[in-house]
Structure formats: C-alpha cells, structure tokens
Design an enzyme around this catalytic site. Structure first.
Site, PDB file in Angstrom:
ATOM      1  N   SER A  91       0.836  -1.198   0.000  1.00  0.00           N
ATOM      2  CA  SER A  91       0.000   0.000   0.000  1.00  0.00           C
ATOM      3  C   SER A  91       0.873   1.251   0.000  1.00  0.00           C
ATOM      4  O   SER A  91       1.601   1.505  -0.962  1.00  0.00           O
ATOM      5  CB  SER A  91      -0.970  -0.041   1.190  1.00  0.00           C
ATOM      6  OG  SER A  91      -1.905   1.003   1.114  1.00  0.00           O
ATOM      7  N   HIS A 200      -8.686   1.012   0.311  1.00  0.00           N
ATOM      8  CA  HIS A 200      -8.654   0.020  -0.781  1.00  0.00           C
ATOM      9  C   HIS A 200     -10.044  -0.525  -1.087  1.00  0.00           C
ATOM     10  O   HIS A 200     -10.242  -1.728  -1.249  1.00  0.00           O
ATOM     11  CB  HIS A 200      -7.663  -1.096  -0.455  1.00  0.00           C
ATOM     12  CG  HIS A 200      -6.254  -0.593  -0.322  1.00  0.00           C
ATOM     13  ND1 HIS A 200      -5.541  -0.123  -1.392  1.00  0.00           N
ATOM     14  CD2 HIS A 200      -5.468  -0.421   0.772  1.00  0.00           C
ATOM     15  CE1 HIS A 200      -4.360   0.291  -0.976  1.00  0.00           C
ATOM     16  NE2 HIS A 200      -4.295   0.132   0.335  1.00  0.00           N
TER      17      HIS A 200
END
Length: 304
Positions: A91, A200
C-alpha cells in the site's frame, strides 16, 4: 544473491519511531521530506503522541520517512549483501519502493505521500468506513462471503490479500459487522483494524480522483528497477503508467501474497529485505514463501 527490497505500509507507525535513527547520517532526509510534505517530520517521528500518529496522513508520512531512512542507511553502509533486482511495497510502502527503485526522487515521493494521505483522510471523513482482517479462511470463501453480504445491501469488499489465511476486508461499519458475525461460518475469526476509513475500497474514489492529478503532474524516471505493483502483482519499469497504477491502488485490493510470489518466482529473488518500522511484512513473507531468506531492518542495529 538476487534480493528484493520490501517496504511496509500504514499501521506500522508508533510513537517516537524515529528515535533509533536520529543520530544516523540518513536522518538528514527528514529536512527534504519536511519541506516537500509541508509537515515537521522530526516532530512527527520523535514527539508526536501515538494516538495522534494514527491519523491517516500523519501515519503515512511517518512510515514513509522511516522506510527511506532505513533504505538510505542500508545503502550507505553497504549492508544489503546482494544485488537488488526488484522492489515492492505494501500500500503506502509502494511509494518508498518507487523511490528506492529510482522511479521517484525523495522530494517528489514525499509530495505524493502527503497528497495521498490528506486525500484519503478527507475521503474517510466524508464517508464512515472501517476494516478487519479475517484469519484462517481461504481467499475464495472470504470473497464469496463479501459478495453475499454486499448482495444483501451492506457495503464490503476484499481490500488486502496478505498471505494464506489472512485477508483484509473493507467497507461500511454495518458491512464489517456482518462479516464479523458470519466469519465462523467459513471457519474464520475477525480482528478489527484500528483505521480511520475503508481503504482500498470504492469508498476511496474521491481520494483517487485527487491523487490522479498529483500523479499525472509528477515526473517518473524513464528507466528504473522493477517495482511489483499492488494492483496486479506484476513487475513494472519505466515504460509503465504509474499514475494509473497509483490511482487504481486506492480503490483496489493490495495483492501482497501474489506480489511476493512474483518476487521469489519470476524475478528470482532469494533474499527479501524489509526496510522500515516493524516486522509485519517479514511475518507475511515467511507464510507465503517459507524457503526465502527474510531480513528486517527496523533499526540501525539490524545493520551492524
């Protein structure tokens, strides 16, 4: 020995996380990052209370900075003990990976990390969401459960595929509560994550729109080491569309398990070096690729 550098994401931050690094020459990076990000990074890394450090934009900048300091110091001490052939980050860690790979300058990456963190924080404040990790269930069963709950009208999606038996879901508080209640039906249990939003997932679409502009206005190097992207677990070099990959990353699952398999499989990395706070990625990697050598550089002592 071919090695890969991997960089952790948000959630690995902690109070005074910069203290072990403050006397190293690489601490000077905090000056450039502070100027580019518009934050007092030394204050963030040395004196900001842990509760405040959980704020999305501050947490991301803190983890990014410590990761780059760790990388810089490892390179300065010639401590990587192998030939770096690829990078990857979880990420937020993708921005440290892009910097280490030579795709971004430190200043440009810091500007992007600051923009990303603020956009994600704003999106999370406008639409309440949360996340949880499901332990001990196969990915296909977690995916099916999320689809079933979503069909019933509760917003929830798979957000991170971290390792065998560890899948993170993201969505509305109601959706996460439903998944938690039904987790035993697939032999799983949920651990709630202390996060400020449904990262996400489609809830981050407003942040993705903001970040897209920042990414398109950033110069990526025309050639750099391969970086395995979160969104497709494929290696990308200078001819790839990183603005598109970075934008999609905010609303797509982090395919970490597949990314590690790409590093140790097609890319032939026999040693993976985690650079940054904590040892979260090392634990995941050992579950994904138990035959790979894994090293965590979470403080200067690991470089001795």
């Amino acid at each position: 020995m071919p090695i890969a550098l991997v960089f952790p994401g948000q959630g690995t931050q902690k109070e005074a996380m910069g203290e072990p690094w403050r006397e190293t020459p690489s601490w000077e990076l905090t000056r450039d990052i502070s100027e580019s990000a518009g934050e007092d990074v030394p204050e963030l890394l040395l004196r900001t209370p842990g509760e405040q450090l959980r704020r999305t934009d501050l947490a991301q900048l803190a983890v990014f900075t410590v990761s780059l300091i760790a990388h810089s110091e490892a390179v300065r001490r010639d401590a990587l003990a192998g030939r770096v052939v690829a990078c990857a980050g979880h990420s937020l860690g993708e921005y440290a990976a892009l910097t280490a790979a030579g795709a971004l300058t430190v200043r440009d990456a810091a500007t992007l990390v600051a923009a990303r963190g603020r956009a994600m924080r704003k999106a999370a404040e406008s639409r309440e969401g949360t996340m949880g990790v499901l332990v001990a269930a196969p990915l296909d069963e977690v995916t099916a459960l999320a689809e079933r709950v979503r069909t019933d009208g509760c917003a929830v999606w798979v957000a991170n595929v971290n390792a065998p038996g560890q899948t993170v879901v993201s969505g509305s508080p109601e959706g996460i509560a439903r998944i938690e209640a039904e987790a035993p039906s697939i032999g799983a249990k949920m651990i709630r994550l202390q996060v400020g939003g449904a990262f996400h997932s489609p809830y981050m679409a407003p942040a993705a729109d903001t970040l897209r502009t920042a990414l398109k206005n950033t110069a990526f190097a025309p050639a750099h080491l391969p970086v395995v992207a979160n969104v497709d677990a494929e290696p990308h070099t200078g001819d790839s569309d990183w603005p598109d990959l970075g934008t999609r990353q905010l609303t797509s699952p982090v395919l970490w398990e597949r990314s590690v398999r790409t590093l140790v499989g097609p890319l032939g990395c026999r040693r993976l070096v985690e650079l940054g706070p904590g040892r979260t990625l090392a634990g995941l990697i050992r579950r994904i690729a138990p035959d790979a050598e894994v090293v965590s550089v979470d403080g200067p002592g690991a470089l001795d």
